[in-house]
Write an enzyme that holds these catalytic residues in place. Sequence first.
Site, PDB file in Angstrom:
ATOM      1  CD  GLU A 136      14.726 -34.663  32.761  1.00 38.24           C
ATOM      2  OE1 GLU A 136      13.679 -34.451  33.388  1.00 38.24           O
ATOM      3  OE2 GLU A 136      14.783 -34.725  31.505  1.00 38.24           O
ATOM      4  CD  GLU A 233       9.277 -33.380  30.514  1.00 43.73           C
ATOM      5  OE1 GLU A 233       9.879 -33.606  29.454  1.00 43.73           O
ATOM      6  OE2 GLU A 233       9.776 -33.585  31.632  1.00 43.73           O
TER       7      GLU A 233
END
Length: 253
Positions: A136, A233
């Site tokens: 990521e 998130e």
Amino acid sequence: MTFSANLGFLWTELALPAAIEKAAAAGFDAVEFHYPYAQNRAAVKAALAATQLPVMGLNTERGEAGQNGLAALPGRQAEARALIDQAFDWAADLGARNVHVMAGFASGDAAREQFIANLNYAADVGERAGVGVLIEPLNAFDAPNYFLNRIDQALAILAEVDRANVRLMFDCYHVARTEGDILAQFDHARARIGHVQFAGAPDRGAPDLGAVDYAPVFAHIAASGWDQPLGAEYKPGGDTDQSLGWLASLGTA
């Protein structure tokens, strides 16, 4: 759309089993974790069994205080691989779909070579465990000097690793902060994406706050054929339950 509650940010005042139960009661379709390793694993498994919520993923440990993963740090290979082994052991036991291998704060060719070597190691471990590998890019505002910070950099690394079970974690929030056009970057990376996350930008609050209109973003993602839960998130800024109004308004996007 369906959604996964990232319990690294949501209901953090609770032990993980209780947070899983909260996510189920709130209507989430899945959960995901940051670092569950201090939790009672048996209790976490029991909560997952009771709620029947799948686990979209978890992260490798950060390493020592002030670090953000070890996988791209030259000279730290043995420690990085021990954290990879730990994460895949937990992931396989919990039935998690993916492990996010944290790169850490590093730069340069040696860091890139180390990261690729450790991703190949993680791919081998993941194949044996039946668990995917994610990388990521993190934006440079929140994670200055993090090794992986842009989509094209991640795609180049994925092309060099060239393993089917190593894919991109596409976080709309990080893309919005660093690269701006979420939809263009999503389309650019679509073939290599393994999981999608989101939060309001620029403050990382709930997705119905901030500069990003997530209704067209979610509609675009769905139109691409994406049918997996999207990871919520975000930082609720207080009581998580009070931040969940977006579930009704954006869940039909």
